[in-house]
Design an enzyme around this catalytic site. Structure first.
Site, PDB file in Angstrom:
ATOM      1  N   GLU A  55       0.886  -1.177   0.000  1.00 22.78           N
ATOM      2  CA  GLU A  55       0.000   0.000   0.000  1.00 22.78           C
ATOM      3  C   GLU A  55       0.912   1.212   0.000  1.00 22.78           C
ATOM      4  O   GLU A  55       1.461   1.587   1.031  1.00 22.78           O
ATOM      5  CB  GLU A  55      -0.873   0.015   1.263  1.00 22.78           C
ATOM      6  CG  GLU A  55      -1.822  -1.142   1.398  1.00 22.78           C
ATOM      7  CD  GLU A  55      -3.001  -1.073   0.448  1.00 22.78           C
ATOM      8  OE1 GLU A  55      -3.142  -0.050  -0.271  1.00 22.78           O
ATOM      9  OE2 GLU A  55      -3.759  -2.047   0.403  1.00 22.78           O
ATOM     10  N   CYS A 114      -2.502   8.805   2.662  1.00 23.47           N
ATOM     11  CA  CYS A 114      -2.191   8.408   1.282  1.00 23.47           C
ATOM     12  C   CYS A 114      -3.356   8.691   0.329  1.00 23.47           C
ATOM     13  O   CYS A 114      -3.155   8.803  -0.870  1.00 23.47           O
ATOM     14  CB  CYS A 114      -1.763   6.943   1.225  1.00 23.47           C
ATOM     15  SG  CYS A 114      -2.935   5.846   2.021  1.00 23.47           S
TER      16      CYS A 114
HETATM   17  P1  NAD Z   1       9.951   7.019   4.286  1.00 24.32           P
HETATM   18  O1  NAD Z   1       9.808   6.273   3.037  1.00 24.32           O
HETATM   19  O2  NAD Z   1      11.327   7.402   4.740  1.00 24.32           O
HETATM   20  O3  NAD Z   1       9.311   6.201   5.523  1.00 24.32           O
HETATM   21  C1  NAD Z   1       7.967   5.778   5.507  1.00 24.32           C
HETATM   22  C2  NAD Z   1       7.820   4.628   6.495  1.00 24.32           C
HETATM   23  O4  NAD Z   1       8.517   3.513   5.976  1.00 24.32           O
HETATM   24  C3  NAD Z   1       8.409   4.897   7.881  1.00 24.32           C
HETATM   25  O5  NAD Z   1       7.406   4.608   8.796  1.00 24.32           O
HETATM   26  C4  NAD Z   1       9.568   3.926   8.037  1.00 24.32           C
HETATM   27  O6  NAD Z   1       9.556   3.266   9.298  1.00 24.32           O
HETATM   28  C5  NAD Z   1       9.297   2.914   6.987  1.00 24.32           C
HETATM   29  N1  NAD Z   1      10.529   2.462   6.361  1.00 24.32           N
HETATM   30  C6  NAD Z   1      11.517   3.228   5.860  1.00 24.32           C
HETATM   31  N2  NAD Z   1      12.490   2.449   5.348  1.00 24.32           N
HETATM   32  C7  NAD Z   1      12.085   1.161   5.536  1.00 24.32           C
HETATM   33  C8  NAD Z   1      12.620  -0.094   5.210  1.00 24.32           C
HETATM   34  N3  NAD Z   1      13.790  -0.216   4.540  1.00 24.32           N
HETATM   35  N4  NAD Z   1      11.940  -1.206   5.559  1.00 24.32           N
HETATM   36  C9  NAD Z   1      10.753  -1.122   6.189  1.00 24.32           C
HETATM   37  N5  NAD Z   1      10.171   0.041   6.515  1.00 24.32           N
HETATM   38  C10 NAD Z   1      10.839   1.168   6.184  1.00 24.32           C
HETATM   39  O7  NAD Z   1       9.074   8.291   4.144  1.00 24.32           O
HETATM   40  P2  NAD Z   1       8.736   9.433   5.192  1.00 24.32           P
HETATM   41  O8  NAD Z   1       9.597  10.616   4.923  1.00 24.32           O
HETATM   42  O9  NAD Z   1       8.688   8.920   6.597  1.00 24.32           O
HETATM   43  O10 NAD Z   1       7.257   9.716   4.747  1.00 24.32           O
HETATM   44  C11 NAD Z   1       6.992  10.444   3.605  1.00 24.32           C
HETATM   45  C12 NAD Z   1       6.507   9.623   2.457  1.00 24.32           C
HETATM   46  O11 NAD Z   1       6.116   8.325   2.855  1.00 24.32           O
HETATM   47  C13 NAD Z   1       5.273  10.263   1.888  1.00 24.32           C
HETATM   48  O12 NAD Z   1       5.602  11.059   0.804  1.00 24.32           O
HETATM   49  C14 NAD Z   1       4.369   9.126   1.529  1.00 24.32           C
HETATM   50  O13 NAD Z   1       4.469   8.845   0.149  1.00 24.32           O
HETATM   51  C15 NAD Z   1       4.905   7.946   2.236  1.00 24.32           C
HETATM   52  N6  NAD Z   1       4.003   7.396   3.234  1.00 24.32           N
HETATM   53  C16 NAD Z   1       2.912   6.739   2.791  1.00 24.32           C
HETATM   54  C17 NAD Z   1       2.035   6.209   3.698  1.00 24.32           C
HETATM   55  C18 NAD Z   1       0.814   5.471   3.241  1.00 24.32           C
HETATM   56  O14 NAD Z   1      -0.131   5.390   3.995  1.00 24.32           O
HETATM   57  N7  NAD Z   1       0.812   4.895   2.041  1.00 24.32           N
HETATM   58  C19 NAD Z   1       2.276   6.356   5.056  1.00 24.32           C
HETATM   59  C20 NAD Z   1       3.415   7.031   5.483  1.00 24.32           C
HETATM   60  C21 NAD Z   1       4.287   7.544   4.553  1.00 24.32           C
END
Ligand code: NAD
Length: 490
Positions: free
Chosen positions: A264, A298
């Protein structure tokens, strides 16, 4: 009652369980042996807790425990699994207020939204409790007399579930509840910024009688944890909610191990407003939809394409409604929108607004940070945003709405579909014919017509294109944790 259900009044961290953030492995709560983490309140910048994350040894212990838990849980009758999920739902309802407070402290959303999130977790547990008993197989008419050709659904195996910080409780519940209902064990990794709310779910399940090892919760260095868990032969299914780049990297790791994935990922939702719609109602609803969870959703409505005769009125009403949203600490009952979750989101808002104005977009309201404490950003509306502004392609994941006029519906649909992602889409119209066209032609996984409500416990939720694959919610959400075994008995 324990620290993950009841805030401790008068602590420096305002009731956050500074010493209660432990890993759950094999039914035991234990401090991680990995690197230290800092969890802070996005409304104040104040440190809430400094727990230690999971080490590789902790992860190995969680894997062993998930394997043992699976051997037991897969043989536990569906009715018994359902009873535990229902009891956990009841406990969550009883603990809604203290859990919501933890959620607001670590994530920032207003308390009313946090309480709704915990209520929806309880609803999710209840719904999948009932669904556990509906994982029906089927009998296929046999090819020869006396033979039996059967399809037997069975749990796919131990699951590694990775959840983000924007809905720390609900997005964990939407993975854990169907996994457990299907008979799978699970290792949940909540976001390192917001572990307490997910740990509260784990506490409710443990208190409801979930056997040791069926649900394990670990947090810490996300890349290390996901790499270690996905590589283990114990794990049979991966499910992730988060950004497109991280989802892509986990899909690669899963593909190397030939493991199924549910992803997702991000969205960049278009909203098409036709001039026959109730413009004032659409503008008022848009302000509420855009500022929910400070736009860190999202499915957040972002690209507003408005038919030219209604354009000025919509922009004026939408801007006025956004300008009236009360910004403040989520713990203050007057706040309608809280802070952004972290400094990364403020940087993204600054960059996207600066770029859009350089592309001649006009700031109707907001456009700036509010105060210098915490991560507050004013609800922002940019008008006449050209398609080549970065915000038109990059998900803002914050309280930023972009408006642009269109003439014909064909043009609006083409511009809406120009995105690499396709999660939610919305349209406002009174025309049945336009609604049918939008339903057929918008490249999105979920569509709201005259509504921003597109995610319900009982309905499938999924993206198309770069927004991911696989389903959460509804019976499709359970199916993702089942293997359909074919048995031919001659
Ligand atoms: P990010 O990609 O750095 O992190 C998002 C999440 O992913 C964090 O909670 C982190 O714990 C997890 N994560 C990061 N690297 C990981 C890995 N290698 N393995 C497993 N989990 C990992 O992004 P961010 O700066 O925290 O958030 C911004 C972006 O993330 C947004 O632009 C959005 O697109 C996306 N996001 C989407 C949702 C959603 O509901 N689809 C939720 C949160 C963030």
């Amino acid at each position: 009652m324990d620290a993950l259900a009841t805030p401790i009044a008068g602590t420096a961290a305002g009731g956050y369980p500074a010493d209660g953030l432990q890993l759950l492995i094999g039914g035991k709560w234990q401090a991680g042996r990995g690197s230290p983490l800092r969890i802070s309140n996005p409304a104040t910048g104040q440190t809430l807790a400094e727990p230690t994350g999971a080490s590789q040894e902790d992860l190995d212990a969680a894997l062993t425990s998930a394997e043992t838990g699976f051997a037991l849980w897969r043989r536990t009758p569906a009715t018994a699994r359902a009873a535990i999920l229902s009891r956990a739902a009841q406990l969550l309802r009883e603990r809604t207020k203290p859990l919501a407070r933890l959620l607001t402290l670590e994530q920032g959303k207003p308390l009313a939204q946090a309480e709704l999130e915990i209520t929806l977790c309880a609803e999710t547990f209840d719904w999948y409790a009932a669904e556990a008993g509906r994982a029906y197989g089927r009998i296929i008419p046999a090819r020869s007399p006396g033979a039996r050709q059967m399809v037997l659904p069975e749990p796919i195996g131990p699951v590694a579930a990775f959840t983000p910080w924007n809905f720390p409780a609900l997005l964990a519940a939407r993975k854990v509840a169907p996994a457990l209902a299907a008979g799978c064990s699970c290792i949940l990794k909540p976001a390192e910024e917001t572990p307490a709310a997910a740990l509260g779910l784990g506490r409710a399940l443990a208190d409801a009688g979930l056997p040791d090892g069926v649900l394990n919760i670990v947090f810490g260095d996300p890349a290390m944890i996901s790499r270690h868990l996905i590589a283990s032969p114990v794990i049979r299914k991966i499910t992730f909610t988060g950004s497109v780049p991280v989802g892509r990297s986990l899909a690669v790791l899963a593909a190397q191990q030939v493991k199924p994935c549910t992803l997702e990922l991000g969205g960049h939702a278009p909203v098409i407003v036709l001039d026959d719609a109730d413009i004032d109602a659409a503008a008022a609803l848009s302000a509420i939809g855009k500022t929910r969870n400070a736009g860190q959703v999202c499915t957040s409505p972002t690209r507003f394409y408005v038919q030219r005769p209604a354009y000025e009125r919509f922009v004026e009403r939408f801007g006025a409604a956004l300008g009236q949203i009360a910004l403040g600490d989520g713990l203050d009952p007057r706040s309608e929108m809280g802070p952004l979750a972290n400094a990364r989101r403020i940087e993204a808002m600054e960059r996207l607004v600066t770029d859009a104005t350089r592309h001649q977009a006009e700031i109707v309201t907001g456009g700036a940070r509010e105060g210098d404490r915490g991560f507050f950003w004013c609800p922002t509306l940019l008008a006449n945003v050209p398609d080549d502004a970065a915000a038109m392609t990059e998900e803002p994941f914050g309280p930023l709405a972009l408006v642009s006029p269109f003439d014909e519906l064909d043009e609006a649909i083409a511009r809406a579909n120009r995105s690499a992602v396709g999660l939610a889409g919305y349209a406002f119209t009174r025309s049945a014919a336009a609604a049918v066209r939008l339903g057929e032609e918008l490249e999105v996984g979920v569509l709201g017509l005259n509504s921003f409500a597109v995610s319900h416990t009982e309905a499938p939720f999924s993206g198309v294109k770069d927004s991911g694959y696989g389903y959460e919610g509804g019976s499709e959400g359970l199916a993702g944790f089942l293997h359909q075994k074919y048995v031919h008995h001659s």
